[in-house]
Design a protein around this motif. Structure first.
Motif, PDB file in Angstrom:
ATOM      1  N   SER A   1     -39.294  -1.527  40.163  1.00 32.57           N
ATOM      2  CA  SER A   1     -38.650  -2.794  40.061  1.00 32.57           C
ATOM      3  C   SER A   1     -37.641  -2.495  41.420  1.00 32.57           C
ATOM      4  O   SER A   1     -37.164  -3.686  41.883  1.00 32.57           O
ATOM      5  CB  SER A   1     -37.716  -2.615  38.660  1.00 32.57           C
ATOM      6  N   ALA A   2     -37.222  -1.501  41.513  1.00 33.38           N
ATOM      7  CA  ALA A   2     -35.985  -1.142  42.697  1.00 33.38           C
ATOM      8  C   ALA A   2     -36.694  -1.307  43.876  1.00 33.38           C
ATOM      9  O   ALA A   2     -36.302  -2.011  44.931  1.00 33.38           O
ATOM     10  CB  ALA A   2     -35.573   0.237  42.706  1.00 33.38           C
ATOM     11  N   LEU A   3     -37.880  -0.867  44.189  1.00 34.76           N
ATOM     12  CA  LEU A   3     -38.687  -1.305  45.228  1.00 34.76           C
ATOM     13  C   LEU A   3     -39.071  -2.470  45.506  1.00 34.76           C
ATOM     14  O   LEU A   3     -38.801  -3.246  46.489  1.00 34.76           O
ATOM     15  CB  LEU A   3     -40.217  -0.442  45.171  1.00 34.76           C
ATOM     16  N   GLY A   4     -39.215  -3.560  44.510  1.00 34.03           N
ATOM     17  CA  GLY A   4     -39.736  -4.683  44.573  1.00 34.03           C
ATOM     18  C   GLY A   4     -38.389  -5.606  44.764  1.00 34.03           C
ATOM     19  O   GLY A   4     -38.209  -6.508  45.731  1.00 34.03           O
ATOM     20  N   ALA A   5     -37.194  -5.175  44.275  1.00 31.12           N
ATOM     21  CA  ALA A   5     -36.033  -5.887  44.737  1.00 31.12           C
ATOM     22  C   ALA A   5     -35.517  -5.698  46.131  1.00 31.12           C
ATOM     23  O   ALA A   5     -35.150  -6.432  46.914  1.00 31.12           O
ATOM     24  CB  ALA A   5     -34.869  -5.032  43.528  1.00 31.12           C
ATOM     25  N   GLU A   6     -35.660  -4.342  46.652  1.00 30.64           N
ATOM     26  CA  GLU A   6     -35.517  -3.774  48.139  1.00 30.64           C
ATOM     27  C   GLU A   6     -36.491  -4.793  48.900  1.00 30.64           C
ATOM     28  O   GLU A   6     -35.850  -5.328  49.836  1.00 30.64           O
ATOM     29  CB  GLU A   6     -35.909  -2.595  48.121  1.00 30.64           C
ATOM     30  N   LEU A   7     -37.691  -5.025  48.679  1.00 29.76           N
ATOM     31  CA  LEU A   7     -38.713  -5.962  49.491  1.00 29.76           C
ATOM     32  C   LEU A   7     -38.236  -7.602  49.379  1.00 29.76           C
ATOM     33  O   LEU A   7     -37.962  -8.056  50.601  1.00 29.76           O
ATOM     34  CB  LEU A   7     -40.099  -5.782  48.899  1.00 29.76           C
ATOM     35  N   ARG A   8     -37.665  -7.866  48.324  1.00 29.46           N
ATOM     36  CA  ARG A   8     -37.102  -8.981  47.934  1.00 29.46           C
ATOM     37  C   ARG A   8     -35.988  -9.249  49.006  1.00 29.46           C
ATOM     38  O   ARG A   8     -35.647 -10.368  49.578  1.00 29.46           O
ATOM     39  CB  ARG A   8     -36.698  -9.589  46.690  1.00 29.46           C
ATOM     40  N   ASP A   9     -34.977  -8.332  48.880  1.00 31.22           N
ATOM     41  CA  ASP A   9     -33.686  -8.688  49.679  1.00 31.22           C
ATOM     42  C   ASP A   9     -34.111  -8.733  51.222  1.00 31.22           C
ATOM     43  O   ASP A   9     -33.574  -9.305  52.154  1.00 31.22           O
ATOM     44  CB  ASP A   9     -32.726  -7.256  49.393  1.00 31.22           C
ATOM     45  N   ARG A  10     -35.066  -7.753  51.754  1.00 32.70           N
ATOM     46  CA  ARG A  10     -35.383  -7.789  53.076  1.00 32.70           C
ATOM     47  C   ARG A  10     -36.062  -8.982  53.500  1.00 32.70           C
ATOM     48  O   ARG A  10     -35.648  -9.608  54.696  1.00 32.70           O
ATOM     49  CB  ARG A  10     -36.430  -6.704  53.294  1.00 32.70           C
ATOM     50  N   VAL A  11     -36.749  -9.496  52.598  1.00 32.38           N
ATOM     51  CA  VAL A  11     -37.539 -11.076  52.936  1.00 32.38           C
ATOM     52  C   VAL A  11     -36.403 -12.064  53.072  1.00 32.38           C
ATOM     53  O   VAL A  11     -36.602 -12.775  53.831  1.00 32.38           O
ATOM     54  CB  VAL A  11     -38.619 -11.260  51.709  1.00 32.38           C
TER      55      VAL A  11
ATOM     56  N   PHE B   1     -38.783   1.406  36.511  1.00 32.25           N
ATOM     57  CA  PHE B   1     -37.364   1.253  37.220  1.00 32.25           C
ATOM     58  C   PHE B   1     -37.784   1.268  38.725  1.00 32.25           C
ATOM     59  O   PHE B   1     -37.427   0.448  39.552  1.00 32.25           O
ATOM     60  CB  PHE B   1     -36.660   2.302  36.756  1.00 32.25           C
ATOM     61  N   PHE B   2     -38.499   2.397  39.261  1.00 36.28           N
ATOM     62  CA  PHE B   2     -38.387   2.738  40.760  1.00 36.28           C
ATOM     63  C   PHE B   2     -39.542   1.434  41.229  1.00 36.28           C
ATOM     64  O   PHE B   2     -39.094   0.987  42.221  1.00 36.28           O
ATOM     65  CB  PHE B   2     -39.349   4.051  40.966  1.00 36.28           C
TER      66      PHE B   2
END
Length: 283
Positions: free
Chosen positions: A262-272, A259-260
């Motif tokens: 996935s959350a880190l990946g989603a945060e990086l995706r949103d920043r990009v 989960f963490f």
């Protein structure tokens, strides 16, 4: 690559893997709604609220599954009754029932000479000791969970996003809530004896929460959650075999770790995604 496949050549590890797969599928069906409706605290309370029934069944020599079902039924009834009160919030009622049921269970178990063993088994289960009949029980539970999910899907969707519209459409939100609570109870009761309440709650919350960060459609969320749950089971059993750790706890920890990630990946995706908008010159 032998280290990757050798553990799963052992029969009891194979049964543990199948149990984890079945539990992952059941928890994906129920856990998606738990996450979407913000019912994580209720799921935790339900999983630990079974302790009095399990303790009584153990002391009286009865069926642990029946004791868990009766205790979960009492918990669900109490949540439903207190949920109708206008003076108490839903979280307050659930919290009171959670503490009361857990305390009652510990008091009952404390009369047993095997207090530590019983409580440890309740929390962590013994996924490596799964028997073929228990796999059959999980298969039946999965079929029931799929039937409930299919029959109540439309009402569950309306209840998750707009309860007032559910009433307008004649979907009977009260019945839908009871059916959804029954689905969560089924997932917890059917799985706890095999994998313990810790693993049930971990697979009920972590994979759907990770899936929600990437998928928008509910069936896709369920599919991704099931895949993450099965991956957590396989990786957790592999780590448990090589590192000598408790299998159930390792699987639950793996689910939370995914989960963490996935959350880190989603945060990086949103920043990009947001970066081009931030670099545009002001007009």
């Amino acid at each position: 690559m032998d280290w990757l496949f050798v553990p799963f050549e052992v029969s009891f590890v194979q049964r543990a893997l199948w149990a984890g797969v079945l539990v992952s599928l059941i928890c994906a069906l129920a856990g998606t709604w738990v996450v979407l409706r913000g019912m994580a605290f209720l799921g935790d309370a339900m999983s630990h609220g079974m302790l009095p029934g399990v303790a009584l069944a153990a002391l009286l020599g009865g069926d642990l599954l029946l004791g868990a079902a009766l205790s979960a039924g009492v918990m669900a009834f109490g949540v439903t009754v207190l949920g109708r009160s206008r003076r108490l919030s839903a979280d307050t009622g659930i919290g009171l029932l959670f503490v009361g049921m857990l305390a009652a269970g510990v008091i009952i178990v404390s009369h047993s000479q095997s207090f530590a063993v019983d409580l440890t088994g309740f929390l962590f289960g013994d996924v490596l000791a799964v028997t073929p009949p228990e796999l059959g029980q999980l298969g039946i539970a999965l079929a029931l969970a799929a039937l409930i999910s299919l029959a109540g899907h439309r009402a569950f969707v309306a209840l998750a996003f707009d309860p007032r519209k559910a009433r307008t459409l004649g979907l009977r939100p009260g019945l839908a809530r009871a059916l959804l609570l029954g689905l969560v109870t089924l997932a917890i009761v059917a799985s706890f004896r095999v994998v313990g309440t810790l693993l049930v709650f971990g697979l009920l919350i972590a994979p759907p929460a990770a899936a929600v960060l990437w998928a928008k459609r509910i069936p896709v969320v369920m599919a991704v959650a099931a895949a993450l749950g099965m991956l957590s089971t396989a990786l957790g059993l592999l780590a448990s075999w090589h590192w000598g750790t408790a299998a159930g706890a390792t699987i639950a920890a793996t689910a939370v770790a995914l989960f963490f990630l996935s959350a880190l990946g989603a945060e990086l995706r949103d920043r990009v995604r947001d970066r081009p908008h931030r670099t545009e010159p002001a007009l």
